[in-house]
Design an enzyme around this catalytic site. Structure first.
Site, PDB file in Angstrom:
ATOM      1  N   GLU A  94      -5.737  59.957  42.104  1.00  0.00           N
ATOM      2  CA  GLU A  94      -5.934  58.644  42.409  1.00  0.00           C
ATOM      3  C   GLU A  94      -7.265  58.294  43.298  1.00  0.00           C
ATOM      4  OE1 GLU A  94      -2.194  57.977  44.550  1.00  0.00           O
ATOM      5  OE2 GLU A  94      -1.102  58.179  42.813  1.00  0.00           O
ATOM      6  N   GLN A 125     -11.363  43.901  22.421  1.00  0.00           N
ATOM      7  CA  GLN A 125      -9.792  43.527  21.696  1.00  0.00           C
ATOM      8  C   GLN A 125      -9.572  42.055  22.380  1.00  0.00           C
ATOM      9  OE1 GLN A 125      -7.315  45.732  20.279  1.00  0.00           O
ATOM     10  NE2 GLN A 125      -6.228  44.007  19.529  1.00  0.00           N
ATOM     11  N   ASP A 158     -24.221  42.487  11.422  1.00  0.00           N
ATOM     12  CA  ASP A 158     -22.814  41.879  10.870  1.00  0.00           C
ATOM     13  C   ASP A 158     -23.005  40.306  11.358  1.00  0.00           C
ATOM     14  OD1 ASP A 158     -22.193  41.759  13.853  1.00  0.00           O
ATOM     15  OD2 ASP A 158     -21.296  43.734  13.414  1.00  0.00           O
ATOM     16  N   LYS A 196     -21.720  44.424   6.686  1.00  0.00           N
ATOM     17  CA  LYS A 196     -21.101  45.873   7.135  1.00  0.00           C
ATOM     18  C   LYS A 196     -19.422  45.572   7.109  1.00  0.00           C
ATOM     19  CE  LYS A 196     -20.092  46.695  11.874  1.00  0.00           C
ATOM     20  NZ  LYS A 196     -20.430  46.672  13.254  1.00  0.00           N
ATOM     21  N   GLY A 211     -21.577  54.338  14.627  1.00  0.00           N
ATOM     22  CA  GLY A 211     -21.620  54.214  13.237  1.00  0.00           C
ATOM     23  C   GLY A 211     -22.341  52.944  12.510  1.00  0.00           C
ATOM     24  N   THR A 212     -22.313  51.712  13.116  1.00  0.00           N
ATOM     25  CA  THR A 212     -22.947  50.574  12.752  1.00  0.00           C
ATOM     26  C   THR A 212     -24.527  50.892  12.719  1.00  0.00           C
ATOM     27  OG1 THR A 212     -21.545  49.358  13.681  1.00  0.00           O
ATOM     28  CG2 THR A 212     -23.430  48.196  13.450  1.00  0.00           C
TER      29      THR A 212
HETATM   30  C1  R5P Z   1     -19.292  44.785  16.279  1.00  0.00           C
HETATM   31  O1  R5P Z   1     -18.642  43.725  16.062  1.00  0.00           O
HETATM   32  C2  R5P Z   1     -20.187  45.069  17.306  1.00  0.00           C
HETATM   33  O2  R5P Z   1     -20.967  44.154  17.828  1.00  0.00           O
HETATM   34  C3  R5P Z   1     -21.138  46.372  17.136  1.00  0.00           C
HETATM   35  O3  R5P Z   1     -21.786  46.231  15.958  1.00  0.00           O
HETATM   36  C4  R5P Z   1     -20.086  47.605  16.735  1.00  0.00           C
HETATM   37  O4  R5P Z   1     -18.759  47.539  16.854  1.00  0.00           O
HETATM   38  C5  R5P Z   1     -20.634  48.927  17.320  1.00  0.00           C
HETATM   39  O5  R5P Z   1     -19.872  50.023  17.447  1.00  0.00           O
HETATM   40  P1  R5P Z   1     -20.013  51.313  16.585  1.00  0.00           P
HETATM   41  O6  R5P Z   1     -21.366  52.087  17.389  1.00  0.00           O
HETATM   42  O7  R5P Z   1     -18.725  52.064  17.040  1.00  0.00           O
HETATM   43  O8  R5P Z   1     -20.326  51.070  15.309  1.00  0.00           O
END
Ligand code: R5P
Length: 300
Positions: free
Chosen positions: A36, A94, A166, A189, A223-224
């Site tokens: 804690e 979220q 995106d 994307k 990933g993006t």
């Molecule tokens: C998406 O809505 C966010 O703006 C980022 O493009 C994305 O989620 C980045 O997350 P990751 O690095 O896991 O692809």
């Protein structure tokens, strides 16, 4: 005015204090043996105003709890007003119930923070501005775009196209495109909700031979950015840079960026930067943006 740093981002806290010409307040942060969080304010704060700087970065729950404990300790010592600077507002991703059965996490985080007797929250690029509506206390959202734009004005990268990875990043990409009078292109994307895997379906224009800057709000798994850079390279792009506000520094992600087709990643210091230096990582501080905002609200 006293500034107290939680344990999440001491470097940024020191920079903000320096910009405001004050010292960090004396505070002891530790843990009880059962894990804690333990907090001890070691200086007099009676009738003063306090700023707490704490990102809800990894480990987010623990940093959230520590922030609430610091606020409670300060109030018990007679602080008049607390502003929490939360450069990365954890759980804000979220911001919708994407699938029935999921929580509305950003609403939950707002309810928790409101119990901490804070008067104002200052945060940056919270992923979706709708979350301001979840708070019944003063909520100021800042955007790192101007800080990043000012930085790129001083660089000679000869960028000729702005890329939005995106639709979520369209607004930011548009600001860059307007400021530098450059065209901008959107990537199509797709992310598998179950696995989180990113794939790139198409690009809205021709990109061969270009020097591009990808604009986004955060990097999590990478990933993006990695898939976008790979896709663009295959389409013949010459140079690929990316800039965004938050880097969560998930272990192994920056290493993957180093091996990717990306030439350089520019991020701000909303999350404590890694000690190790990386060739493809450049950190731009948002301390001035935050301290100017504090000055405005506190009239100092
Ligand atoms: C998406 O809505 C966010 O703006 C980022 O493009 C994305 O989620 C980045 O997350 P990751 O690095 O896991 O692809």
């Amino acid at each position: 005015m006293k500034i107290f740093s939680g344990s999440s981002n001491p470097d940024l806290s020191r920079k903000i204090a320096k910009q405001l010409g004050c010292q960090l307040g004396e505070i002891e942060l530790s843990q009880f043996s059962n894990g804690e969080r333990r907090v001890w304010i070691k200086e007099k704060v009676l009738n003063s105003k306090a700023i707490i700087v704490q990102s809800l970065s990894y480990p987010p729950d623990s940093h959230l709890m520590e922030l609430c404990l610091i606020a409670d300790a300060l109030k018990r010592q007679g602080v008049k007003k607390i502003t929490a600077v939360i450069p990365w507002l954890g759980y804000c991703i979220q911001d919708k119930v994407f699938r029935p059965g999921e929580p509305l996490s950003s609403k939950v985080i707002a309810m928790i923070l409101q119990t901490a007797k804070l008067e104002r929250i200052i945060t940056l690029d919270s992923h979706n501005q709708v979350i301001e509506g979840f708070f019944d206390i003063h909520f100021t959202e800042l955007f790192a775009t101007d800080t990043l734009i000012d930085y790129f004005k001083t660089q000679k990268l000869n960028i000729d196209t702005i890329i939005s990875p995106d639709v979520g990043a369209l607004k930011k990409a548009n600001r860059f495109s307007e400021t530098f009078d450059l065209p901008f292109i959107v990537i199509n994307k797709k992310r598998d909700r179950k696995t989180g895997k990113v794939s790139i379906a198409s690009v809205s224009d021709k990109v061969a031979g270009k020097k591009v800057l990808i604009v986004d709000d955060f990097i999590s798994t990478g990933g993006t950015l990695i898939q976008t850079a790979k896709f663009l390279k295959e389409k013949g792009v010459k140079k690929i840079y990316a800039c965004l506000t938050h880097h969560f520094y998930i272990p192994g992600v920056q290493e993957k960026i180093e091996k990717s087709q990306l030439d350089c990643l520019y991020v701000t210091d909303t999350v404590q930067t890694l000690e190790k230096k990386y060739q493809k990582l450049k950190v731009i501080s948002i301390a001035k943006l935050i301290s100017d905002t504090i000055r405005k609200y506190e009239k100092i």
